[in-house]
Design a protein around this motif. Structure first.
Motif, short mmCIF file in Angstrom:
data_model
loop_
_atom_site.label_atom_id
_atom_site.label_comp_id
_atom_site.label_asym_id
_atom_site.label_seq_id
_atom_site.Cartn_x
_atom_site.Cartn_y
_atom_site.Cartn_z
N PRO A 1 -4.77 -0.92 0.60
CA PRO A 1 -6.16 -1.17 0.21
C PRO A 1 -7.13 -0.57 1.22
CG PRO A 1 -4.89 -3.19 0.18
CD PRO A 1 -4.06 -2.16 0.86
N SER A 2 -8.21 -0.02 0.72
CA SER A 2 -9.24 0.51 1.60
C SER A 2 -10.40 -0.48 1.64
CB SER A 2 -9.71 1.88 1.09
OG SER A 2 -10.32 1.72 -0.18
N GLY A 3 -11.45 -0.11 2.35
CA GLY A 3 -12.57 -1.01 2.49
C GLY A 3 -13.22 -1.36 1.16
N ASP A 4 -13.25 -0.41 0.22
CA ASP A 4 -13.94 -0.67 -1.05
C ASP A 4 -13.03 -0.61 -2.27
OD1 ASP A 4 -13.46 2.00 -0.83
OD2 ASP A 4 -15.43 2.65 -1.56
N LYS A 5 -11.75 -0.29 -2.06
CA LYS A 5 -10.83 -0.20 -3.20
C LYS A 5 -9.54 -0.96 -2.94
CE LYS A 5 -12.48 4.33 -4.77
NZ LYS A 5 -12.10 5.74 -5.03
N ASP A 6 -9.06 -1.61 -3.97
CA ASP A 6 -7.80 -2.36 -3.90
C ASP A 6 -7.17 -2.30 -5.29
OD1 ASP A 6 -5.71 -4.02 -3.28
OD2 ASP A 6 -6.91 -5.84 -3.08
N PRO A 7 -6.67 -1.11 -5.69
CA PRO A 7 -6.22 -0.89 -7.08
C PRO A 7 -5.09 -1.81 -7.54
CG PRO A 7 -5.50 0.90 -5.65
CD PRO A 7 -6.47 0.09 -4.86
N PHE A 8 -4.29 -2.31 -6.62
CA PHE A 8 -3.18 -3.19 -7.01
C PHE A 8 -3.48 -4.66 -6.74
CE2 PHE A 8 -1.27 0.95 -5.93
CZ PHE A 8 -0.75 1.28 -7.18
N ALA A 9 -4.75 -4.96 -6.42
CA ALA A 9 -5.18 -6.35 -6.16
C ALA A 9 -4.31 -7.01 -5.10
CB ALA A 9 -5.18 -7.15 -7.45
N LEU A 10 -3.99 -6.26 -4.04
CA LEU A 10 -3.11 -6.80 -3.00
C LEU A 10 -3.78 -7.91 -2.20
CD1 LEU A 10 -1.38 -3.56 -1.67
CD2 LEU A 10 -0.57 -5.19 -3.38
N ARG A 11 -5.10 -7.81 -2.02
CA ARG A 11 -5.79 -8.89 -1.29
C ARG A 11 -5.66 -10.20 -2.05
NH1 ARG A 11 -9.58 -4.69 -0.77
NH2 ARG A 11 -9.78 -3.88 1.35
N ARG A 12 -5.89 -10.15 -3.34
CA ARG A 12 -5.80 -11.37 -4.16
C ARG A 12 -4.37 -11.91 -4.17
NH1 ARG A 12 -7.82 -10.87 -10.22
NH2 ARG A 12 -5.89 -9.66 -10.37
N ALA A 13 -3.41 -11.00 -4.27
CA ALA A 13 -2.00 -11.43 -4.28
C ALA A 13 -1.62 -12.07 -2.95
CB ALA A 13 -1.09 -10.24 -4.57
N ALA A 14 -2.06 -11.46 -1.85
CA ALA A 14 -1.75 -12.01 -0.52
C ALA A 14 -2.40 -13.37 -0.34
CB ALA A 14 -2.23 -11.05 0.56
N LEU A 15 -3.66 -13.50 -0.78
CA LEU A 15 -4.34 -14.79 -0.69
C LEU A 15 -3.63 -15.83 -1.55
CD1 LEU A 15 -6.72 -16.37 0.46
CD2 LEU A 15 -8.11 -15.58 -1.48
N GLY A 16 -3.08 -15.38 -2.67
CA GLY A 16 -2.31 -16.29 -3.53
C GLY A 16 -1.08 -16.83 -2.82
N VAL A 17 -0.40 -15.97 -2.08
CA VAL A 17 0.77 -16.40 -1.30
C VAL A 17 0.35 -17.46 -0.28
CG1 VAL A 17 2.49 -15.68 0.40
CG2 VAL A 17 2.04 -14.24 -1.59
#
Length: 220
Positions: A1-17
């Motif tokens: 993920p970059s500062g303005d892009k997260d095409p695979f929603a990795l931030r949301r997935a990580a927060l979900g974990v």
């Protein structure tokens, strides 16, 4: 993920974990789970090589997870510094540090831990693991050594049980002997035996706090 892009929603997935482990009260070792996941993937992906970066990425989401609470970045950093791998255990440490920081003894002990950390970093000599009681000559270092031994006997079982709040409450009682030590004792004495023994005493004190968090980071 970059500062303005997260095409695979990795931030949301990580927060979900993070949320699943902490709010679901799942006492699981995240690093171990990531290693199992990596081992199950095809060898050509070299998944084991990214276990540590993925672990660190998930842990970085903790700042976002706690941002709407009373647990600020200072508390999170203090706990992350000792790199716990179980998120539920990490949450207990963060909450314990929050309680500790509210104690009147916390400012002095956080400053003392920062001072000890700097002293130990600057020391190039080999520091003994054990403190030699026969080399304790100053009244203030005798008091600190005795108090540290007594509190360690109480705190070690609490730490083993993950009762970090109770452990830090006990450690708060070290404020006076620690302050007295720094007021009256020259750590870097010319005599090598005195110097290394005093460094060992400070190292043992620091290591006891580090079993919870790096409380020196609570000192701004």
């Amino acid at each position: 993920p970059s500062g303005d892009k997260d095409p695979f929603a990795l931030r949301r997935a990580a927060l979900g974990v993070v949320r699943i482990c902490i709010e679901g009260q799942l006492d699981l070792d995240l690093e171990m789970l990531l290693q199992h996941a990596a081992d199950a993937l095809p060898p050509e992906l070299n998944a084991p090589g990214v276990v540590v970066p993925v672990f660190d990425y998930i842990m970085e989401r903790l700042r976002g997870y706690y941002q709407d609470t009373d647990f600020d970045a200072e508390l999170i950093d203090a706990v992350l510094a000792v790199r716990p791998t179980r998120l539920l255990d990490l949450d207990r440490r963060v909450r314990a540090c929050g309680t500790f920081r509210a104690l009147p003894e916390a400012v002095s002990l956080a400053a003392a831990n920062k001072r000890i950390s700097n002293i130990l970093k600057k020391s190039a000599e080999e520091i003994p693991v054990e403190v030699d009681s026969a080399v304790l000559v100053e009244a203030a270092e005798l008091v600190l050594a005795e108090k540290l031994a007594a509190i360690s006997a109480i705190v070690d079982p609490l730490l083993d049980a993950g009762d970090y709040a109770s452990a830090l409450l006990q450690l708060a009682a070290l404020r006076e002997p620690v302050d007295g030590f720094f007021d009256d004792v020259m750590v870097m004495a010319d005599d090598e035996r005195l110097r290394t023994n005093r460094l060992a005493l400070l190292q043992n004190l620091r290591n006891l706090f580090l079993r919870v968090a790096d409380v020196s980071r609570l000192h701004s």
